[in-house]
Design an enzyme around this catalytic site. Sequence first.
Site, PDB file in Angstrom:
ATOM      1  N   CYS A 153      39.557  44.429  38.182  1.00  0.00           N
ATOM      2  CA  CYS A 153      38.706  44.317  39.362  1.00  0.00           C
ATOM      3  C   CYS A 153      37.777  43.134  39.218  1.00  0.00           C
ATOM      4  CB  CYS A 153      37.889  45.594  39.558  1.00  0.00           C
ATOM      5  SG  CYS A 153      36.849  45.545  41.024  1.00  0.00           S
ATOM      6  N   GLY A 154      38.040  42.081  39.964  1.00  0.00           N
ATOM      7  CA  GLY A 154      37.222  40.886  39.872  1.00  0.00           C
ATOM      8  C   GLY A 154      36.081  40.854  40.855  1.00  0.00           C
TER       9      GLY A 154
END
Length: 277
Positions: free
Chosen positions: A122-123
């Site tokens: 999850c960026g």
Amino acid sequence: MQANQSGNLSEQLVVQATHEENVIVRNPEGELAQSDWIAEEVAVALVYNGISHAVMMLTPQDLADFAMGFSLTEGILTSKKQLRSLELVESELGIEVRMEIATEAFVNLKQRRRQLSGRTGCGICGLESLTAVQPDVAIRDARPMPSYQLIEKAAAKLKGSQQIQSQCGAVHAAALFDANAELVSIREDVGRHNALDKLLGAIARNKQQDKLAGFVLVSSRASFEMVSKAAKCGIHTLVAVSAPTKMAIALAKQANMNLIGFVRPQRQVVYVQAVDA
């Protein structure tokens, strides 16, 4: 164990992607002790010019590709030439990817630096403001939509090309196919974002941009960030085994990308078709 990669980004740490574990299989008739292959998942810290920027949970393969792809899709690097050297260092806690990047890239990184939590791919988590979520993607010239037959052909090849998935059943894949649905490159990871970053990094490192007239096929859903990453790296068509989100559709329209989802035997859904200017 330590692997120096200064000036040589092809070398990899020798870390297995799967691990054999003793398990108990149960069914209505009883229990059976046997072994099973489990996907490895390790903490990987991305360190730029001595500063740790992010910690991600990854399948410990193709880490140089991941570092390149992540750096490009997160806007840390604007070109692979800005990566001066890369070194992989393994410890009991995980793996550090130590990179030296160009001064202009490092100055930009410090200006927008954010700390990510160690989550699977999850960026978005950890961004400092809502405005930072909106990516700056270029509007691309329209490319033809791949035919139904080409995507069906690629989907069949994807399943047979997922080596780690076939062994343990716990990883995603992202693959680049050329305009004839021939497999160019494939990468796997426990995180769908990580698999895509690995693929995009491999495309950049292996100079496969001439194959972008084809399409990228991912084994997951098409989230907003998956479309964003693909758009930033020049992908004109993103195809997903599962569904896209509303934000993903909106971003694909903004970038003038083809977006196809819910790819199943004898069924595909076109969500966005690129239009000529």
